[in-house]
Design a protein around this motif. Sequence first.
Motif, PDB file in Angstrom:
ATOM      1  N   VAL A 193     -40.248  50.226 -77.640  1.00  0.00           N
ATOM      2  CA  VAL A 193     -41.581  49.643 -77.780  1.00  0.00           C
ATOM      3  C   VAL A 193     -41.576  48.125 -77.644  1.00  0.00           C
ATOM      4  CG1 VAL A 193     -42.428  51.565 -79.183  1.00  0.00           C
ATOM      5  CG2 VAL A 193     -41.554  49.515 -80.312  1.00  0.00           C
ATOM      6  N   GLY A 194     -40.427  47.499 -77.704  1.00  0.00           N
ATOM      7  CA  GLY A 194     -40.351  46.044 -77.555  1.00  0.00           C
ATOM      8  C   GLY A 194     -40.148  45.348 -78.883  1.00  0.00           C
ATOM      9  N   LYS A 195     -39.809  44.066 -78.804  1.00  0.00           N
ATOM     10  CA  LYS A 195     -39.529  43.262 -79.990  1.00  0.00           C
ATOM     11  C   LYS A 195     -40.692  42.323 -80.283  1.00  0.00           C
ATOM     12  CE  LYS A 195     -35.089  41.760 -80.449  1.00  0.00           C
ATOM     13  NZ  LYS A 195     -34.544  42.596 -81.438  1.00  0.00           N
ATOM     14  N   LEU A 196     -40.878  42.034 -81.559  1.00  0.00           N
ATOM     15  CA  LEU A 196     -41.866  41.037 -81.948  1.00  0.00           C
ATOM     16  C   LEU A 196     -41.417  39.676 -81.437  1.00  0.00           C
ATOM     17  CD1 LEU A 196     -42.478  41.914 -85.713  1.00  0.00           C
ATOM     18  CD2 LEU A 196     -44.005  42.394 -83.803  1.00  0.00           C
ATOM     19  N   PRO A 197     -42.347  38.831 -81.004  1.00  0.00           N
ATOM     20  CA  PRO A 197     -41.953  37.468 -80.654  1.00  0.00           C
ATOM     21  C   PRO A 197     -41.403  36.770 -81.907  1.00  0.00           C
ATOM     22  CG  PRO A 197     -44.340  37.736 -80.507  1.00  0.00           C
ATOM     23  CD  PRO A 197     -43.771  39.074 -80.832  1.00  0.00           C
ATOM     24  N   ALA A 198     -40.550  35.770 -81.706  1.00  0.00           N
ATOM     25  CA  ALA A 198     -39.879  35.093 -82.823  1.00  0.00           C
ATOM     26  C   ALA A 198     -40.873  34.601 -83.877  1.00  0.00           C
ATOM     27  CB  ALA A 198     -39.033  33.937 -82.302  1.00  0.00           C
ATOM     28  N   ALA A 199     -42.005  34.047 -83.451  1.00  0.00           N
ATOM     29  CA  ALA A 199     -42.988  33.512 -84.410  1.00  0.00           C
ATOM     30  C   ALA A 199     -43.535  34.612 -85.319  1.00  0.00           C
ATOM     31  CB  ALA A 199     -44.129  32.817 -83.677  1.00  0.00           C
ATOM     32  N   LEU A 200     -43.747  35.818 -84.779  1.00  0.00           N
ATOM     33  CA  LEU A 200     -44.220  36.925 -85.619  1.00  0.00           C
ATOM     34  C   LEU A 200     -43.080  37.493 -86.455  1.00  0.00           C
ATOM     35  CD1 LEU A 200     -46.729  38.918 -83.373  1.00  0.00           C
ATOM     36  CD2 LEU A 200     -47.209  37.196 -85.123  1.00  0.00           C
ATOM     37  N   ASP A 201     -41.890  37.536 -85.896  1.00  0.00           N
ATOM     38  CA  ASP A 201     -40.729  38.023 -86.641  1.00  0.00           C
ATOM     39  C   ASP A 201     -40.497  37.152 -87.878  1.00  0.00           C
ATOM     40  OD1 ASP A 201     -38.718  40.107 -86.612  1.00  0.00           O
ATOM     41  OD2 ASP A 201     -37.253  38.479 -86.369  1.00  0.00           O
ATOM     42  N   ASP A 202     -40.789  35.855 -87.772  1.00  0.00           N
ATOM     43  CA  ASP A 202     -40.660  34.939 -88.907  1.00  0.00           C
ATOM     44  C   ASP A 202     -41.693  35.226 -89.991  1.00  0.00           C
ATOM     45  OD1 ASP A 202     -38.574  33.629 -87.640  1.00  0.00           O
ATOM     46  OD2 ASP A 202     -39.796  31.921 -86.989  1.00  0.00           O
ATOM     47  N   ARG A 203     -42.774  35.919 -89.628  1.00  0.00           N
ATOM     48  CA  ARG A 203     -43.850  36.244 -90.584  1.00  0.00           C
ATOM     49  C   ARG A 203     -43.807  37.709 -90.998  1.00  0.00           C
ATOM     50  NH1 ARG A 203     -47.689  33.739 -86.292  1.00  0.00           N
ATOM     51  NH2 ARG A 203     -46.749  31.700 -86.248  1.00  0.00           N
ATOM     52  N   LEU A 204     -42.673  38.370 -90.736  1.00  0.00           N
ATOM     53  CA  LEU A 204     -42.536  39.815 -90.972  1.00  0.00           C
ATOM     54  C   LEU A 204     -41.986  40.092 -92.362  1.00  0.00           C
ATOM     55  CD1 LEU A 204     -42.326  42.820 -90.062  1.00  0.00           C
ATOM     56  CD2 LEU A 204     -40.119  42.222 -89.054  1.00  0.00           C
ATOM     57  N   LEU A 205     -42.634  41.022 -93.056  1.00  0.00           N
ATOM     58  CA  LEU A 205     -42.141  41.559 -94.315  1.00  0.00           C
ATOM     59  C   LEU A 205     -41.957  43.053 -94.125  1.00  0.00           C
ATOM     60  CD1 LEU A 205     -41.463  41.298 -97.348  1.00  0.00           C
ATOM     61  CD2 LEU A 205     -43.904  41.651 -97.798  1.00  0.00           C
ATOM     62  N   GLU A 206     -40.720  43.516 -94.216  1.00  0.00           N
ATOM     63  CA  GLU A 206     -40.403  44.944 -94.108  1.00  0.00           C
ATOM     64  C   GLU A 206     -40.338  45.542 -95.505  1.00  0.00           C
ATOM     65  OE1 GLU A 206     -40.002  47.018 -91.566  1.00  0.00           O
ATOM     66  OE2 GLU A 206     -39.214  45.917 -89.851  1.00  0.00           O
ATOM     67  N   ASN A 207     -40.973  46.689 -95.716  1.00  0.00           N
ATOM     68  CA  ASN A 207     -40.971  47.388 -96.990  1.00  0.00           C
ATOM     69  C   ASN A 207     -40.451  48.796 -96.773  1.00  0.00           C
ATOM     70  OD1 ASN A 207     -42.687  45.491 -98.816  1.00  0.00           O
ATOM     71  ND2 ASN A 207     -43.762  45.603 -96.873  1.00  0.00           N
ATOM     72  N   CYS A 208     -39.322  49.108 -97.357  1.00  0.00           N
ATOM     73  CA  CYS A 208     -38.742  50.443 -97.190  1.00  0.00           C
ATOM     74  C   CYS A 208     -38.341  51.018 -98.534  1.00  0.00           C
ATOM     75  CB  CYS A 208     -37.517  50.389 -96.290  1.00  0.00           C
ATOM     76  SG  CYS A 208     -37.940  50.051 -94.573  1.00  0.00           S
ATOM     77  N   SER A 209     -38.510  52.329 -98.661  1.00  0.00           N
ATOM     78  CA  SER A 209     -38.019  53.051 -99.814  1.00  0.00           C
ATOM     79  C   SER A 209     -36.619  53.548 -99.519  1.00  0.00           C
ATOM     80  CB  SER A 209     -38.926  54.257-100.123  1.00  0.00           C
ATOM     81  OG  SER A 209     -40.196  53.819-100.490  1.00  0.00           O
ATOM     82  N   LYS A 210     -35.907  53.926-100.547  1.00  0.00           N
ATOM     83  CA  LYS A 210     -34.574  54.488-100.344  1.00  0.00           C
ATOM     84  C   LYS A 210     -34.701  55.711 -99.443  1.00  0.00           C
ATOM     85  CE  LYS A 210     -30.525  55.290-103.079  1.00  0.00           C
ATOM     86  NZ  LYS A 210     -29.956  54.292-103.956  1.00  0.00           N
ATOM     87  N   GLY A 211     -33.917  55.739 -98.376  1.00  0.00           N
ATOM     88  CA  GLY A 211     -33.952  56.865 -97.442  1.00  0.00           C
ATOM     89  C   GLY A 211     -34.852  56.646 -96.247  1.00  0.00           C
ATOM     90  N   ASP A 212     -35.643  55.596 -96.258  1.00  0.00           N
ATOM     91  CA  ASP A 212     -36.502  55.293 -95.091  1.00  0.00           C
ATOM     92  C   ASP A 212     -35.651  54.927 -93.901  1.00  0.00           C
ATOM     93  OD1 ASP A 212     -38.942  55.791 -96.122  1.00  0.00           O
ATOM     94  OD2 ASP A 212     -39.600  53.723 -96.295  1.00  0.00           O
TER      95      ASP A 212
END
Length: 161
Positions: free
Chosen positions: A142-161
């Motif tokens: 699907v492609g990568k986020l541009p660096a500026a958006l990657d810098d504003r990224l918060l990933e939220n995962c549960s155990k096993g995600d």
Amino acid sequence: GFKMGPAIPPSAKDIPSGCSDFEVIIARGTSESNAKVDGKFGTIVGDPLMRNLTAIMPNARGYPYPASSNAAADTTTGRIDVIKRLTSQSAACPSQKFALVGYSLGAAVIHAAGAKMPEALVPKVLAVVLYGDPLLVSAGGVGKLPAALDDRLLENCSKGD
């Protein structure tokens, strides 16, 4: 066993019109239903997130995107829809800012939209928040986020995600 259902299309009344200071574009998970009370954005992430956000930012609003059980088609359709929404709102409301939120399949939609987003729109996106992001395990195409958006990224995962 668990059976995935059809997309839950947004009702026309749930698509915000006009301008706001802040809009959250929410891509729900695969066939994710809405909360029973005032649900528009998906019961697992979008509805609770918007309830909490509007409690502290009453003028914030959400924009819903459905996700069915067809991941490949939804990722493309979602990418197009998210970019179209950002483009039209930015033209109509030059000072409006956005957050992009995705859960599961919706996270893939947000990745795809970010990867193809016109550069002029990137500064308008203040945050990217993903939950249960399948691309952490399998990058997919699907492609990568541009660096500026990657810098504003918060990933939220549960155990096993």
